[in-house]
Motif scaffolding. Sequence first.
Motif, mmCIF file in Angstrom:
data_model
loop_
_atom_site.group_PDB
_atom_site.id
_atom_site.type_symbol
_atom_site.label_atom_id
_atom_site.label_comp_id
_atom_site.label_asym_id
_atom_site.label_seq_id
_atom_site.Cartn_x
_atom_site.Cartn_y
_atom_site.Cartn_z
ATOM 1 N N LEU A 544 0.790 -1.214 0.073
ATOM 2 C CA LEU A 544 -0.173 0.059 0.005
ATOM 3 C C LEU A 544 0.781 1.327 -0.080
ATOM 4 O O LEU A 544 0.572 2.071 -0.773
ATOM 5 N N GLN A 591 -11.140 2.311 5.768
ATOM 6 C CA GLN A 591 -10.951 1.387 4.960
ATOM 7 C C GLN A 591 -11.497 1.498 3.449
ATOM 8 O O GLN A 591 -11.075 1.243 2.288
ATOM 9 N N GLN A 592 -12.715 2.374 3.616
ATOM 10 C CA GLN A 592 -13.351 2.588 2.314
ATOM 11 C C GLN A 592 -12.436 3.470 1.407
ATOM 12 O O GLN A 592 -12.467 3.413 0.307
ATOM 13 N N ARG A 595 -9.628 1.706 0.046
ATOM 14 C CA ARG A 595 -9.899 0.762 -1.143
ATOM 15 C C ARG A 595 -10.060 1.898 -2.279
ATOM 16 O O ARG A 595 -9.696 1.409 -3.636
ATOM 17 N N ARG A 596 -10.467 3.177 -2.245
ATOM 18 C CA ARG A 596 -10.801 4.035 -3.510
ATOM 19 C C ARG A 596 -9.523 4.542 -3.951
ATOM 20 O O ARG A 596 -9.150 4.749 -4.840
ATOM 21 N N ARG A 598 -6.663 2.810 -3.767
ATOM 22 C CA ARG A 598 -6.118 1.678 -4.367
ATOM 23 C C ARG A 598 -6.699 1.596 -5.537
ATOM 24 O O ARG A 598 -5.941 1.441 -6.724
ATOM 25 N N GLU A 599 -7.888 1.756 -5.985
ATOM 26 C CA GLU A 599 -8.535 1.774 -7.226
ATOM 27 C C GLU A 599 -8.204 2.906 -8.148
ATOM 28 O O GLU A 599 -8.025 2.761 -9.488
#
Length: 819
Positions: A544, A591-592, A595-596, A598-599
């Motif tokens: 990450l 966490q949300q 994820r965004r 990473r996307e």
Amino acid sequence: MQTFLGQSGPRTLMTIKMAENSGRDVRDFSLYPGENEILFPPNLCFEVVDSFDAGNQLIMVQCRQTETVDVILDLNSAGNAVGASAAKPGSSTQPSEAGQLEKAVVKRAVDEKAADELKHWKMELDKMANARALLCTEQARVRLMAAAAADEDESLRDAVQEWRNAVQARNAARVALVRALDDALRVHDERHAEEQRRSLSMEAAALQQQQGARKLTLAEQLRLECLHSQVLPVLDEWVKQIGRVREEREDLDRHAERPSTDKLHALHEAWLTAHEAFDLFQAREKDERRRGSASDAAIQVTRQARRDVQSAERALHRERTMLAQVAAAHFPELFAMEPLLQVGKAEGLDDDEIRAVLVLRELSHYEDRVSISAKEGRHEVWKASYDGKACVLREYKLDNPSEWKLLAKEVRLLSQLSHCPFIAPVEAVFVQHSPERLYLAYIQLPYFSGGNMRSWLSREPAPELLQRKVLLGQLCEALRHVHNHGLAHGDVKLENVLVSLEGERATAHLANFESARRQQNSLSMSTDGRCFHPSYFLPPFTELYAAPEILKASKEGRERDAKPSAMGDMFSYGVCCLFACCFPPNVEAQQQDIRRFREDGRTLSPWSRDKAKHADAHLPDLLESLLAAGGGQGEQQQMAAIELEVARVHREAAWREAEQRRRQAEQEEAEEALEVALKQSEREVATKRNEIQERTKVCKLEAAAKAKAQAAAQLTSDANAARAYADREATQAQAQARRKELEALEKRVAVECARRRAEAERAEAMATKVRDELRDERKKAHAMPDYWEERIANRSPSTALDVTAAHVLRWSGCCRPTK
């Protein structure tokens, strides 16, 4: 002004007063047309008039222009003169050659004087340097020979004699160094180095002052240059070293002989005894726990035994560390002769930096162990206490002895970086064998009450944005310190940043330098997003936070490009800045957003840019530069620009925090001043009240004193009367006694007078009788003329003469009245 000076860091602002208008306005040719830039010609000289410390590391210096020292480069005088002389027809170069010759002669004289002034100091410095180098060489030879002599190999037995010869040579080198130090101290006292330095400094200051008032002569100019460039630097170095010379001499005296290891052995025996007792009590307690009958007394005994082991181990470690320092400095053969100083030698840890933190401990020696390991963490982590101090233990499960050496490299690295306050230091390292694995290594770190930075950001209430920026600035300083040592962390993330709390103040500490170790062979990816070596199990980075070029190189098997780098650290630092400043404290929301992120390919997108802009207007630009893909020829320039931008942003954050603290401090000072004024008024009222009470007490005391004085006066008068009566009685008694003495004396005198009178009367009677007899004799003589002739004839001549004389005298005495 703020763009050039900034708000923090070491800064210097110079104000120059020109004696002539020699500057030129170059705004039309400058890269900054909006600035008033002035270009000065070369060979200008300036004098520092005064300086002022404005605070916050800003120094203001006031200067003024003086005459040019080097006349050869003075464009307004010497140069023009030379040009004029060259332009005249028939001119000669003899004056310039004569001037150069004169300058050479004067310079030679100045250099000779300087050499004479520095001769003794340079000679003593060279002697000490040569003696130290010789001793260092002999110490290394002794250590090598001692290691060879202590080897059990029969082929190395001949090294014993060589070791003894090396020890003798080392001792001779020590004596030579002592002699050189003594000579240096003697020369320092005899030649008064400090007074000479002071006088030469005053001479240089006087010449510098005269230079501003008049033009110095050639000899004075050369003398001033020589003082500043040759003489004073050597004397400054000498005066600076003389204190260390005295300490070195005292240290050599203290360690003239090889230290005894008896105390070390005694402490080791005490530690073994305490360790055996602890093992016994611990086994007994475990047995009772297994049976379900463990008593509080047994638990208390085990706890006390554990504390005894801790105390004994602390004392043993202090003594071993002290002996190791003495051995490393003076007697390196102790490392080969004393087994107790060879801790870690079997694992290849014969290093002074490792030896300072290497201890003889076991995990069971720690109290209050509580697991604080992360769910996805590779290492078991405990919070514990040792000798009453809270700490953190990190366990390393090592299957290969070479991995212990790599771990030792990490410890050595942390020891080298321990000067930075924003890097977590290593307090202790120990290793113990395990039935399942070959080694279990443990690193003891300080316990930071704030936990890691990610958990600190998730606490309630959430930390303020300004406080987060301060911690990010401290993390940036830690990375700058690491990069300045030519190293890279390799796994910068919020979980590896520990936070210490002191009241409301938080401080960041960078930890976990595993990834800074050298990587080998190919890499593989774990299921939890970490890349590690399959055989050595080395985690170089976290996916990450890893830079795109490092992650790509690791997936393609290009291990050279997958190694940790400073650019990769700065990318990871950008991710930390984004998470710390923009993400919410709620774990689910975090966490949300992760994820965004990473996307979006771990780059700034509109939603993350808006959050960054909402946090700070400059943060989006900073994140753009930090999260940009590295690589290419401009990597170093890009990293430098990024670090400068990061430093600028965090300087602004630090300035804002300082401003906020200043305002808060001013408010607190005002409140304190008000409180002080109230307390002062209360003190004044209390003082006046006390004064009134004291005055009343004084009046009462004065009245009581007056009454006592009157009573004392009455008593004094009575006493005086009694004393006068007693004196009168005594005087009368003395007078009566004197009268009696006089009466007795008078009686004695009367008796004496009566006695003498009686004697006088008897004498008078006798004289009368004699007179009568003489008278009768005379009458008879007149009556009988032949009486005397017959009487004389009947006696001897002498007797007759005497009698005749006596009778003549008597006769004359008797006859005298008749006349």
